[in-house]
Design a protein around this motif. Structure first.
Motif, mmCIF file in Angstrom:
data_model
loop_
_atom_site.group_PDB
_atom_site.id
_atom_site.type_symbol
_atom_site.label_atom_id
_atom_site.label_comp_id
_atom_site.label_asym_id
_atom_site.label_seq_id
_atom_site.Cartn_x
_atom_site.Cartn_y
_atom_site.Cartn_z
ATOM 1 N N HIS A 26 1.281 -0.932 0.268
ATOM 2 C CA HIS A 26 -0.058 -0.190 -0.297
ATOM 3 C C HIS A 26 1.125 1.277 0.040
ATOM 4 C CE1 HIS A 26 -3.706 2.802 1.270
ATOM 5 N NE2 HIS A 26 -2.691 3.596 1.584
ATOM 6 N N CYS A 29 2.398 2.943 3.423
ATOM 7 C CA CYS A 29 2.096 2.740 4.025
ATOM 8 C C CYS A 29 4.318 1.381 4.504
ATOM 9 C CB CYS A 29 1.396 1.147 4.331
ATOM 10 S SG CYS A 29 1.126 -0.339 5.500
ATOM 11 N N LYS A 31 4.711 -1.372 5.830
ATOM 12 C CA LYS A 31 4.555 -1.903 7.148
ATOM 13 C C LYS A 31 4.765 -3.629 7.208
ATOM 14 C CE LYS A 31 1.593 0.811 10.267
ATOM 15 N NZ LYS A 31 -0.127 0.375 10.479
ATOM 16 N N HIS A 51 -4.227 -3.481 5.287
ATOM 17 C CA HIS A 51 -5.171 -3.596 4.133
ATOM 18 C C HIS A 51 -5.121 -4.632 3.239
ATOM 19 C CE1 HIS A 51 -2.041 1.083 4.495
ATOM 20 N NE2 HIS A 51 -3.505 0.891 4.351
#
Ligand SMILES: [Zn+2]
Length: 59
Positions: A26, A29, A31, A51
């Motif tokens: 994403h 993002c 992560k 996500h």
């Protein structure tokens, strides 16, 4: 003959990047991604918990 210093028998094992090896795709993002999505013949796409819904379009 000189005594050679004892080398520790430590094997260096290459690790994949990151603890889980994948980062969320994403935008912005990045992560740790625990959810992977892929069709059998295509590269996999990875998303984090937040996500993971976005990955379903790759299935
Ligand atoms: Zn994410």
């Amino acid at each position: 003959m000189s005594d050679e210093p004892t080398r520790p028998g430590e094997a260096i094992q290459p690790r994949e990047r990151g603890q889980l090896g994948h980062a969320c795709e994403h935008a912005g993002c990045g992560k740790d991604a625990g959810w992977g999505f892929a069709k059998p013949t295509q590269a996999s796409h990875w998303f984090c918990y937040e996500h993971r819904g976005e990955g379903e379009r790759f299935l």
